[in-house]
Design a protein around this motif. Structure first.
Motif, PDB file in Angstrom:
ATOM      1  N   SER A  68       0.847  -1.199   0.000  1.00 28.44           N
ATOM      2  CA  SER A  68       0.000   0.000   0.000  1.00 28.44           C
ATOM      3  C   SER A  68       0.881   1.248   0.000  1.00 28.44           C
ATOM      4  O   SER A  68       2.090   1.177   0.251  1.00 28.44           O
ATOM      5  CB  SER A  68      -0.901   0.005   1.240  1.00 28.44           C
ATOM      6  N   GLU A  69       0.263   2.380  -0.246  1.00 28.16           N
ATOM      7  CA  GLU A  69       0.993   3.647  -0.243  1.00 28.16           C
ATOM      8  C   GLU A  69       1.557   3.930   1.149  1.00 28.16           C
ATOM      9  O   GLU A  69       2.683   4.403   1.280  1.00 28.16           O
ATOM     10  CB  GLU A  69       0.067   4.798  -0.685  1.00 28.16           C
ATOM     11  N   THR A  70       0.796   3.626   2.172  1.00 33.19           N
ATOM     12  CA  THR A  70       1.272   3.836   3.544  1.00 33.19           C
ATOM     13  C   THR A  70       2.519   3.011   3.810  1.00 33.19           C
ATOM     14  O   THR A  70       3.487   3.499   4.391  1.00 33.19           O
ATOM     15  CB  THR A  70       0.170   3.476   4.564  1.00 33.19           C
ATOM     16  N   GLU A  71       2.511   1.767   3.379  1.00 33.69           N
ATOM     17  CA  GLU A  71       3.680   0.910   3.567  1.00 33.69           C
ATOM     18  C   GLU A  71       4.877   1.444   2.794  1.00 33.69           C
ATOM     19  O   GLU A  71       6.005   1.452   3.304  1.00 33.69           O
ATOM     20  CB  GLU A  71       3.358  -0.523   3.147  1.00 33.69           C
ATOM     21  N   HIS A  72       4.655   1.925   1.579  1.00 34.18           N
ATOM     22  CA  HIS A  72       5.750   2.521   0.792  1.00 34.18           C
ATOM     23  C   HIS A  72       6.328   3.741   1.512  1.00 34.18           C
ATOM     24  O   HIS A  72       7.549   3.909   1.581  1.00 34.18           O
ATOM     25  CB  HIS A  72       5.257   2.933  -0.604  1.00 34.18           C
ATOM     26  N   GLN A 132      13.102   6.394  16.544  1.00 29.53           N
ATOM     27  CA  GLN A 132      12.263   6.588  15.362  1.00 29.53           C
ATOM     28  C   GLN A 132      12.344   5.384  14.431  1.00 29.53           C
ATOM     29  O   GLN A 132      11.332   4.990  13.838  1.00 29.53           O
ATOM     30  CB  GLN A 132      12.669   7.865  14.629  1.00 29.53           C
ATOM     31  N   ILE A 133      13.521   4.800  14.300  1.00 29.51           N
ATOM     32  CA  ILE A 133      13.673   3.595  13.478  1.00 29.51           C
ATOM     33  C   ILE A 133      12.837   2.466  14.062  1.00 29.51           C
ATOM     34  O   ILE A 133      12.092   1.785  13.346  1.00 29.51           O
ATOM     35  CB  ILE A 133      15.160   3.194  13.359  1.00 29.51           C
ATOM     36  N   ALA A 134      12.936   2.255  15.376  1.00 23.74           N
ATOM     37  CA  ALA A 134      12.184   1.186  16.029  1.00 23.74           C
ATOM     38  C   ALA A 134      10.674   1.397  15.867  1.00 23.74           C
ATOM     39  O   ALA A 134       9.932   0.440  15.585  1.00 23.74           O
ATOM     40  CB  ALA A 134      12.561   1.099  17.499  1.00 23.74           C
ATOM     41  N   MET A 135      10.218   2.634  16.024  1.00 26.45           N
ATOM     42  CA  MET A 135       8.781   2.917  15.868  1.00 26.45           C
ATOM     43  C   MET A 135       8.323   2.667  14.438  1.00 26.45           C
ATOM     44  O   MET A 135       7.253   2.098  14.204  1.00 26.45           O
ATOM     45  CB  MET A 135       8.483   4.360  16.271  1.00 26.45           C
ATOM     46  N   THR A 136       9.125   3.070  13.468  1.00 25.55           N
ATOM     47  CA  THR A 136       8.756   2.892  12.063  1.00 25.55           C
ATOM     48  C   THR A 136       8.716   1.414  11.704  1.00 25.55           C
ATOM     49  O   THR A 136       7.787   0.957  11.022  1.00 25.55           O
ATOM     50  CB  THR A 136       9.737   3.651  11.145  1.00 25.55           C
ATOM     51  N   ILE A 137       9.692   0.641  12.168  1.00 23.82           N
ATOM     52  CA  ILE A 137       9.690  -0.804  11.914  1.00 23.82           C
ATOM     53  C   ILE A 137       8.457  -1.437  12.564  1.00 23.82           C
ATOM     54  O   ILE A 137       7.792  -2.292  11.970  1.00 23.82           O
ATOM     55  CB  ILE A 137      10.993  -1.453  12.410  1.00 23.82           C
ATOM     56  N   GLY A 138       8.117  -0.996  13.780  1.00 19.90           N
ATOM     57  CA  GLY A 138       6.925  -1.506  14.452  1.00 19.90           C
ATOM     58  C   GLY A 138       5.655  -1.197  13.667  1.00 19.90           C
ATOM     59  O   GLY A 138       4.791  -2.066  13.498  1.00 19.90           O
ATOM     60  N   GLN A 139       5.531   0.036  13.175  1.00 17.47           N
ATOM     61  CA  GLN A 139       4.362   0.407  12.374  1.00 17.47           C
ATOM     62  C   GLN A 139       4.278  -0.433  11.107  1.00 17.47           C
ATOM     63  O   GLN A 139       3.208  -0.916  10.734  1.00 17.47           O
ATOM     64  CB  GLN A 139       4.427   1.885  12.002  1.00 17.47           C
ATOM     65  N   ASN A 141       5.596  -3.437  10.548  1.00 20.49           N
ATOM     66  CA  ASN A 141       5.276  -4.825  10.874  1.00 20.49           C
ATOM     67  C   ASN A 141       3.803  -4.994  11.216  1.00 20.49           C
ATOM     68  O   ASN A 141       3.183  -5.979  10.815  1.00 20.49           O
ATOM     69  CB  ASN A 141       6.166  -5.331  12.012  1.00 20.49           C
ATOM     70  N   ARG A 142       3.219  -4.036  11.945  1.00 22.61           N
ATOM     71  CA  ARG A 142       1.790  -4.133  12.274  1.00 22.61           C
ATOM     72  C   ARG A 142       0.939  -4.079  11.013  1.00 22.61           C
ATOM     73  O   ARG A 142      -0.024  -4.839  10.862  1.00 22.61           O
ATOM     74  CB  ARG A 142       1.386  -3.030  13.249  1.00 22.61           C
ATOM     75  N   LEU A 143       1.291  -3.187  10.083  1.00 17.40           N
ATOM     76  CA  LEU A 143       0.527  -3.109   8.816  1.00 17.40           C
ATOM     77  C   LEU A 143       0.684  -4.380   8.000  1.00 17.40           C
ATOM     78  O   LEU A 143      -0.290  -4.892   7.437  1.00 17.40           O
ATOM     79  CB  LEU A 143       1.020  -1.925   7.991  1.00 17.40           C
TER      80      LEU A 143
END
Length: 148
Positions: A68-72, A132-139, A141-143
């Motif tokens: 998805s665009e969000t994932e990109h 910020q890297i950890a939060m982005t990876i978490g987001q 992975n959840r998606l």
């Protein structure tokens, strides 16, 4: 308040201002927003190796396979964060190499190469980017888990 005479002079001067005319001048002025990078369309500077950034982004896209665009956008954010972390490490190395040989003695007799204030500042930036890297990876992975 600006006088009528001053406003007229400003208008006359503005008519003569056409911006850079040579290709070199236009190229240089196109990078004006890079002083902070917030408004810049480019992630890397001329000396940083855009090919390396593009390779890293491609590998992250292959690793996460965003659909998805969000994932990109999250993968791009992750690439930007890793690039900023790389830039921070490079800046720290550069600062260390500049003061190499100028190591000073501390009160305890041990030597250090960077003042504690610089070490703390670099550490603060490193912690911020790491979080910020950890939060982005978490987001991401959840998606990705939600779509499976």
């Amino acid at each position: 308040m600006t006088s009528d005479r001053q406003m007229a002079a400003n208008r006359r001067n503005a008519l003569r201002s056409t911006g850079p005319r040579s290709p070199e001048g236009r190229d240089r002025s196109s990078r004006n927003a890079q002083s902070h990078g917030v408004l810049s369309e480019r992630v890397t500077t001329d000396g940083e190796g855009g090919d390396l950034y593009r390779q890293m982004l491609s590998e992250l896209i292959a690793e996460y396979a965003p659909r998805s665009e969000t994932e990109h956008l999250l993968v791009q954010r992750l690439a930007n964060l890793f690039w900023r972390e790389r830039r921070l490490i490079h800046a720290e190395r550069q600062e260390l190499s500049q003061i190499e040989g100028n190591i000073f003695e501390t009160a305890s007799g041990s030597s250090t190469s960077l003042p504690i204030s610089r070490q703390l500042l670099i550490g603060r930036y490193q912690t911020m980017i790491t979080n910020q890297i950890a939060m982005t990876i978490g987001q991401l992975n959840r998606l990705l888990e939600r779509e499976i």
